[in-house]
Scaffold this active site. Sequence first.
Site, PDB file in Angstrom:
ATOM      1  N   SER A 132      -5.196  -7.824  -1.490  1.00  0.00           N
ATOM      2  CA  SER A 132      -6.010  -8.379  -2.569  1.00  0.00           C
ATOM      3  C   SER A 132      -6.209  -7.360  -3.681  1.00  0.00           C
ATOM      4  O   SER A 132      -6.592  -6.215  -3.435  1.00  0.00           O
ATOM      5  CB  SER A 132      -7.371  -8.814  -2.010  1.00  0.00           C
ATOM      6  OG  SER A 132      -8.194  -9.307  -3.033  1.00  0.00           O
ATOM      7  N   HIS A 179       2.448  -0.462   4.207  1.00  0.00           N
ATOM      8  CA  HIS A 179       1.349  -1.166   4.876  1.00  0.00           C
ATOM      9  C   HIS A 179       1.797  -1.648   6.271  1.00  0.00           C
ATOM     10  O   HIS A 179       1.775  -2.853   6.556  1.00  0.00           O
ATOM     11  CB  HIS A 179       0.924  -2.366   4.019  1.00  0.00           C
ATOM     12  CG  HIS A 179      -0.548  -2.647   4.061  1.00  0.00           C
ATOM     13  ND1 HIS A 179      -1.450  -1.889   3.386  1.00  0.00           N
ATOM     14  CD2 HIS A 179      -1.271  -3.604   4.705  1.00  0.00           C
ATOM     15  CE1 HIS A 179      -2.663  -2.371   3.587  1.00  0.00           C
ATOM     16  NE2 HIS A 179      -2.585  -3.402   4.389  1.00  0.00           N
ATOM     17  N   GLY A 184      -6.382  -1.097   9.188  1.00  0.00           N
ATOM     18  CA  GLY A 184      -6.527   0.333   9.406  1.00  0.00           C
ATOM     19  C   GLY A 184      -5.537   1.189   8.646  1.00  0.00           C
ATOM     20  O   GLY A 184      -5.429   2.397   8.897  1.00  0.00           O
ATOM     21  N   ARG A 190      -5.140   8.147   4.806  1.00  0.00           N
ATOM     22  CA  ARG A 190      -5.923   9.326   4.416  1.00  0.00           C
ATOM     23  C   ARG A 190      -5.852  10.415   5.483  1.00  0.00           C
ATOM     24  O   ARG A 190      -5.902  11.610   5.168  1.00  0.00           O
ATOM     25  CB  ARG A 190      -7.361   8.910   4.095  1.00  0.00           C
ATOM     26  CG  ARG A 190      -7.449   8.088   2.804  1.00  0.00           C
ATOM     27  CD  ARG A 190      -8.869   7.740   2.415  1.00  0.00           C
ATOM     28  NE  ARG A 190      -9.502   6.756   3.266  1.00  0.00           N
ATOM     29  CZ  ARG A 190      -9.353   5.423   3.152  1.00  0.00           C
ATOM     30  NH1 ARG A 190      -8.551   4.928   2.216  1.00  0.00           N
ATOM     31  NH2 ARG A 190      -9.987   4.587   3.949  1.00  0.00           N
ATOM     32  N   TYR A 215      -9.517   5.395  -7.169  1.00  0.00           N
ATOM     33  CA  TYR A 215      -8.555   5.605  -6.082  1.00  0.00           C
ATOM     34  C   TYR A 215      -7.585   4.437  -6.000  1.00  0.00           C
ATOM     35  O   TYR A 215      -6.359   4.625  -5.976  1.00  0.00           O
ATOM     36  CB  TYR A 215      -9.353   5.766  -4.791  1.00  0.00           C
ATOM     37  CG  TYR A 215      -8.588   5.751  -3.492  1.00  0.00           C
ATOM     38  CD1 TYR A 215      -7.629   6.715  -3.183  1.00  0.00           C
ATOM     39  CD2 TYR A 215      -8.876   4.784  -2.531  1.00  0.00           C
ATOM     40  CE1 TYR A 215      -6.963   6.706  -1.959  1.00  0.00           C
ATOM     41  CE2 TYR A 215      -8.227   4.771  -1.305  1.00  0.00           C
ATOM     42  CZ  TYR A 215      -7.275   5.741  -1.025  1.00  0.00           C
ATOM     43  OH  TYR A 215      -6.620   5.724   0.181  1.00  0.00           O
ATOM     44  N   TYR A 216      -8.110   3.226  -5.995  1.00  0.00           N
ATOM     45  CA  TYR A 216      -7.254   2.041  -5.928  1.00  0.00           C
ATOM     46  C   TYR A 216      -6.367   1.924  -7.162  1.00  0.00           C
ATOM     47  O   TYR A 216      -5.193   1.559  -7.071  1.00  0.00           O
ATOM     48  CB  TYR A 216      -8.102   0.774  -5.767  1.00  0.00           C
ATOM     49  CG  TYR A 216      -8.733   0.614  -4.403  1.00  0.00           C
ATOM     50  CD1 TYR A 216      -8.130   1.128  -3.257  1.00  0.00           C
ATOM     51  CD2 TYR A 216      -9.932  -0.073  -4.250  1.00  0.00           C
ATOM     52  CE1 TYR A 216      -8.699   0.971  -2.015  1.00  0.00           C
ATOM     53  CE2 TYR A 216     -10.509  -0.234  -3.003  1.00  0.00           C
ATOM     54  CZ  TYR A 216      -9.892   0.289  -1.887  1.00  0.00           C
ATOM     55  OH  TYR A 216     -10.472   0.131  -0.650  1.00  0.00           O
TER      56      TYR A 216
END
Length: 274
Positions: A132, A179, A184, A190, A215-216
């Site tokens: 999203s 992904h 998670g 990270r 960040y996004y």
Amino acid sequence: MQPHELELFLSKLDQRKKTLDSHRPLAAVTAASLRDKLALDWTYNSNAIEGNTLTLNETKVVIEDGITIGKKSLREHFEALNHRDAIFFVEDLVAKKADINEWNIKNIHQLVYKNINDQEAGRYRNGNVIISGAGFTPPDYLQLPDQMQKLIEWYNNESGQLHPVDRAAQLHTRFVEIHPFSDGNGRTARLLLNLELMRNGYTPGIIRKEDRLDYYAALDKACVKRDYTDFTYMVGCAVASSMDIYLQVITGIQPEPLTADTPNKTQPDIDLEL
């Protein structure tokens, strides 16, 4: 940020790393206290980015004292405890100078996701997903083994030409773009980011929950445009912040914050010798 500006910033970051390295090895009690502080900040912020509602102090008592927080979900408690265990695992990999490979990535995810969904922990997703708000779509789940293999090949070959901080940032970004897990991925990314940083002698870079939107945005720019400069700079600033925590504890003096426009000095204005 322009590439030449990033290059200059990373050179300043490396100069600060040399200052910190000059104080190593640290006293055992100092190293332990710094490790505990950064591990707590890392756990709290990484979980908060993903929506965990435990406060910093609540996270502390959960992972350090084993106390259950009223009106907080069991999942949120597991997320805190799991992340602490995943940090221990990452530190062990660094100590052993272990390779970054699919096996260790799956093990990191298994720790992140244990007791939350054990059937999915450490296993690639078995369906397609959409993120999203993102400007990219992760690959078909049938392509995951091939995509992850290519990621490791890139890491073992092409990435060697990059500055370590840039390499860590790109490793994180390329992983997020794939992904590979059903959930998670952010926490795992990270942890993977800091595994690479710590393998190269840098302090962990903690992305703060307050910087979630930036960040996004930086991640999306990197995935869509293959422009990693903003995200690498964000990671570099996070590393600089954690280095400064070390230097302040060691010297009792707060270093000047390191940013792209911080003057480049061969000698600091303050005496950082003990």
